[in-house]
Scaffold this active site. Structure first.
Site, mmCIF file in Angstrom:
data_model
loop_
_atom_site.group_PDB
_atom_site.id
_atom_site.type_symbol
_atom_site.label_atom_id
_atom_site.label_comp_id
_atom_site.label_asym_id
_atom_site.label_seq_id
_atom_site.Cartn_x
_atom_site.Cartn_y
_atom_site.Cartn_z
ATOM 1 N N GLY A 265 109.309 18.997 -7.502
ATOM 2 C CA GLY A 265 109.013 19.938 -8.759
ATOM 3 C C GLY A 265 108.275 19.174 -9.790
ATOM 4 C CB SER A 266 107.984 20.766 -13.294
ATOM 5 O OG SER A 266 109.289 20.896 -13.774
ATOM 6 C CD GLU A 268 110.615 21.242 -18.902
ATOM 7 O OE1 GLU A 268 109.627 21.939 -18.191
ATOM 8 O OE2 GLU A 268 111.447 21.824 -19.618
ATOM 9 N N GLY A 270 112.260 16.979 -13.160
ATOM 10 C CA GLY A 270 112.430 15.745 -12.530
ATOM 11 C C GLY A 270 113.034 14.612 -13.318
ATOM 12 C CD GLU A 287 107.259 12.979 -3.406
ATOM 13 O OE1 GLU A 287 106.326 12.922 -3.908
ATOM 14 O OE2 GLU A 287 107.681 11.835 -2.483
ATOM 15 C CB CYS A 321 101.953 17.932 -6.283
ATOM 16 S SG CYS A 321 102.091 17.691 -4.539
HETATM 17 P P1 NAD Z 1 110.312 23.400 -11.053
HETATM 18 O O1 NAD Z 1 110.451 22.235 -11.482
HETATM 19 O O2 NAD Z 1 110.264 24.692 -11.895
HETATM 20 O O3 NAD Z 1 111.099 23.631 -9.854
HETATM 21 C C1 NAD Z 1 111.427 22.858 -8.815
HETATM 22 C C2 NAD Z 1 112.870 23.219 -8.226
HETATM 23 O O4 NAD Z 1 113.887 22.708 -9.205
HETATM 24 C C3 NAD Z 1 113.094 24.735 -7.817
HETATM 25 O O5 NAD Z 1 113.831 24.861 -6.744
HETATM 26 C C4 NAD Z 1 113.940 24.897 -9.296
HETATM 27 O O6 NAD Z 1 114.943 26.023 -8.928
HETATM 28 C C5 NAD Z 1 114.804 23.655 -9.262
HETATM 29 N N1 NAD Z 1 115.483 23.616 -10.555
HETATM 30 C C6 NAD Z 1 114.987 24.079 -11.701
HETATM 31 N N2 NAD Z 1 116.004 23.604 -12.766
HETATM 32 C C7 NAD Z 1 116.749 22.848 -12.195
HETATM 33 C C8 NAD Z 1 117.853 22.200 -12.618
HETATM 34 N N3 NAD Z 1 118.328 22.051 -13.804
HETATM 35 N N4 NAD Z 1 118.587 21.419 -11.606
HETATM 36 C C9 NAD Z 1 118.545 21.537 -10.462
HETATM 37 N N5 NAD Z 1 117.036 22.135 -10.093
HETATM 38 C C10 NAD Z 1 116.754 22.870 -10.900
HETATM 39 O O7 NAD Z 1 108.570 23.233 -10.348
HETATM 40 P P2 NAD Z 1 107.998 24.335 -9.619
HETATM 41 O O8 NAD Z 1 107.273 25.349 -10.402
HETATM 42 O O9 NAD Z 1 108.768 25.028 -8.447
HETATM 43 O O10 NAD Z 1 106.828 23.635 -8.691
HETATM 44 C C11 NAD Z 1 105.532 22.941 -9.278
HETATM 45 C C12 NAD Z 1 105.849 21.536 -9.550
HETATM 46 O O11 NAD Z 1 106.210 20.913 -8.423
HETATM 47 C C13 NAD Z 1 104.516 21.012 -10.001
HETATM 48 O O12 NAD Z 1 104.803 20.187 -11.164
HETATM 49 C C14 NAD Z 1 103.980 20.323 -8.926
HETATM 50 O O13 NAD Z 1 103.197 19.213 -9.277
HETATM 51 C C15 NAD Z 1 105.301 20.023 -8.356
HETATM 52 N N6 NAD Z 1 105.353 19.270 -6.920
HETATM 53 C C16 NAD Z 1 105.148 18.073 -6.522
HETATM 54 C C17 NAD Z 1 105.273 17.736 -5.360
HETATM 55 C C18 NAD Z 1 105.017 16.186 -4.884
HETATM 56 O O14 NAD Z 1 105.282 15.929 -3.851
HETATM 57 N N7 NAD Z 1 104.948 15.226 -5.898
HETATM 58 C C19 NAD Z 1 105.071 18.868 -4.222
HETATM 59 C C20 NAD Z 1 104.945 20.031 -4.694
HETATM 60 C C21 NAD Z 1 105.162 20.349 -6.119
#
Ligand code: NAD
Length: 532
Positions: A265-266, A268, A270, A287, A321
């Site tokens: 995920g993001s 932030e 992460g 990731e 990503c």
């Molecule tokens: P996001 O960070 O908003 O959410 C990712 C996941 O985290 C979701 O399942 C969300 O519900 C969960 N989440 C949110 N807050 C949380 C918390 N406090 N505790 C635990 N889990 C929580 O990201 P998104 O908008 O779903 O995805 C886009 C982002 O993901 C982009 O920044 C993209 O670059 C990144 N991404 C990275 C990769 C990689 O392999 N590097 C792959 C895919 C996406």
């Protein structure tokens, strides 16, 4: 007679309900095939489906229609799930690795049998075009195959001991319970990468999917559940939770019973996950966000570069990503290249991602439209010149934006941020060192590519003073990685590696084992301690 009246009553009430329902999921045959309904339960405990928490509404990003409702996981349901996982781990850890591999292979086959319907559902709910939806499921199929092979190759090294009658070797054992948190943009493949390796190495998983794509999460879980059932295995080998807001995800990352949190995920979120999980010295695979660049050298094959950049910058509506966000072009080729790019951007067909002619679908949710507009506004204020696009599409429903090209200085602050939309920042360079420096100056470090046929450029790019990213490509896009290599990035991308190469080791605890099979007790480094 009575039963036929009852049947008539119940079927007419179903008909009435569906006529009056505001949810449209039932009109899609592929969604029905995947077991989705207008109302769905968002927790699979391994033994039952439930969901007594708040309601999520799944929206179609192409039309704004409400697809279905999903009831999320409560704290009590979470606890029940973890208990089931502990029981399942007890059984699974004793299953020989090649037999575990066979189950993972069956998971791949099950996904293969639903590839078309799941690919369409990914298109419908997430918004990527159908060929990309199919490609995503194929990634899961491939990695299941890979993990099956791997299950016979979880090798540890044997070391020569410096002591007589001693043997030393390395053992790789499962960690136990693992939490897998996935982003909205790869709602099936990221589960595939993690679950396949985690299961083959003897772990059990709790999967938390993104709340914007709950139907894909539920459908994928149902496919896996069937395989466990058919093999008489505990369903809790892989469980599923869904939440609204951060509640259930937060519970998962704080749970000390979870030995590893694999987060996608993001940056932030992460960073927050890392802080929480590392405080307890537990492991993470992170990731996070990327800010990927392509360098087009003086000698580049321009036709090839153009095709690659179109796919990497516009594909998945800029929501990978690994999307190309920065294009660094040699100044001698800049004007020619940009003219061709703008011409190509004008012809990109935008529309329903399920239509075969569409190349650009919608963004996943409404709030990202503002993020797109805000980034464009910031770019303008920071010296950016819009060469193409720049607007939210208001003439149709859904979350559509124009693919955008902005010429801007490489060090403008907005260029160093990841905006999850099809915005491409373009800039010039003169010397290769300068281009590599620009590639490396952002905080993220996921993917990078250079277009050149000059070996000197290539080895500089891949060497110690080259790209600092986890993925360093040449003459291909930044996006579209294969499963055989380790996937992931450096710096604020999080440092995690998933899928191929030796990524499986992260799902294991490593023991260095030393065995004395003699009758004396020689100490290492020849230390004398009393009579030994
Ligand atoms: P996001 O960070 O908003 O959410 C990712 C996941 O985290 C979701 O399942 C969300 O519900 C969960 N989440 C949110 N807050 C949380 C918390 N406090 N505790 C635990 N889990 C929580 O990201 P998104 O908008 O779903 O995805 C886009 C982002 O993901 C982009 O920044 C993209 O670059 C990144 N991404 C990275 C990769 C990689 O392999 N590097 C792959 C895919 C996406």
């Amino acid at each position: 007679m009575l039963s036929s009246i009852t049947t008539f009553k119940s079927s007419s009430s179903i008909l009435l309900r569906s006529l009056s329902s505001k949810f449209t999921i039932s009109k899609y045959p592929f969604a029905r095939e995947l077991g989705l309904k207008e109302t769905n339960l968002g927790c699979f405990t391994g033994k039952r489906w439930c969901g007594s928490g708040k309601k999520l509404i799944s929206l179609n990003p192409t039309t704004d229609e409400q697809l279905a409702e999903v009831y999320t996981t409560t704290n009590e349901e979470y606890e029940e799930t973890v208990k089931n996982m502990e029981e399942a781990f007890d059984i699974w850890a004793d299953v020989p690795a090649p037999k575990r591999g066979d189950i993972v292979k069956q998971l791949g086959e099950a996904f293969k049998s639903k590839k078309e319907s799941l690919g369409k559902l990914i298109s419908l709910e997430m918004g990527k075009i159908y060929p990309e939806g199919l490609g995503e499921v194929q990634e899961t199929i491939d990695v299941c195959d890979y993990a099956c092979g791997l299950s016979r190759m979880l090798n540890g090294t044997v070391f020569p001991s410096e002591r007589e009658n001693h043997s030393m070797f390395e053992m790789w054992n499962p960690l136990g319970l693992i939490g897998v948190i996935t982003a909205f943009n790869f709602p099936n493949a990221v589960l595939g990468w993690n679950a396949s390796l985690a299961l083959a190495t003897g772990n059990v998983c709790m999967w938390k999917g993104a709340s914007t794509v709950p139907l894909i999460t539920i459908a994928s879980m149902k496919i896996m559940e069937k395989v466990f059932k058919q093999n008489g295995l505990p369903g809790a080998l892989c469980t599923m939770i869904l939440g609204s807001g951060r509640t259930v995800g937060e519970k998962l990352i704080r749970d000390k019973r979870m030995k590893l949190i694999s987060f996608t995920g993001s940056t932030e979120i992460g960073r927050h996950v890392a802080e929480v999980v590392h405080t307890d010295f537990r492991s993470t695979i992170l990731e996070c966000g990327g800010n990927n660049a392509i360098i087009v050298c003086k000698d580049a094959n321009i036709k090839l570069a153009l095709r690659a950049i179109l796919f990497a910058a516009v594909g998945t509506a800029g929501q990978r990503c690994t999307t190309t966000r920065r294009l660094i072009i040699h100044e001698s080729r800049f004007d020619e290249f940009i003219t061709q790019m703008v011409k190509a951007y004008k012809t990109i067909p935008m529309g329903n991602p399920l239509d075969s002619t569409t190349l650009l679908g919608p963004l996943v949710e409404k709030k990202t439209l503002k993020e797109y507009s805000d980034a464009i506004e910031a770019a303008k204020q920071q010296g950016g010149k819009i060469l193409y696009g720049g607007h939210v599409v208001t003439s149709r429903p859904g979350n559509f934006v124009e693919p955008t090209i902005i010429e801007i200085p490489h060090d403008a602050p907005i260029v160093h941020e990841e905006t999850f939309a099809p915005i491409l920042y373009v800039m010039k360079f003169n010397e290769l060192e300068e281009a590599i420096k620009i590639n490396n100056e952002v905080p993220q470090g996921l993917s990078s590519s250079m277009f050149t046929n000059d070996l000197k450029n290539l080895f500089q790019w891949m060497g110690p003073k080259g790209s600092d990213c986890g993925l360093v490509n040449c003459n291909i896009p930044t996006s579209g990685a294969e499963i055989g290599g380790a996937f992931g990035g450096n710096k604020e991308t999080g440092g995690g590696r998933e899928s191929g190469s030796d990524s499986w080791k992260q799902y294991c605890r490593r023991s260095t084992c030393t065995i004395n099979h003699g009758t004396k007790l020689p100490l290492a480094q020849g230390i004398k301690f009393g009579d030994n």
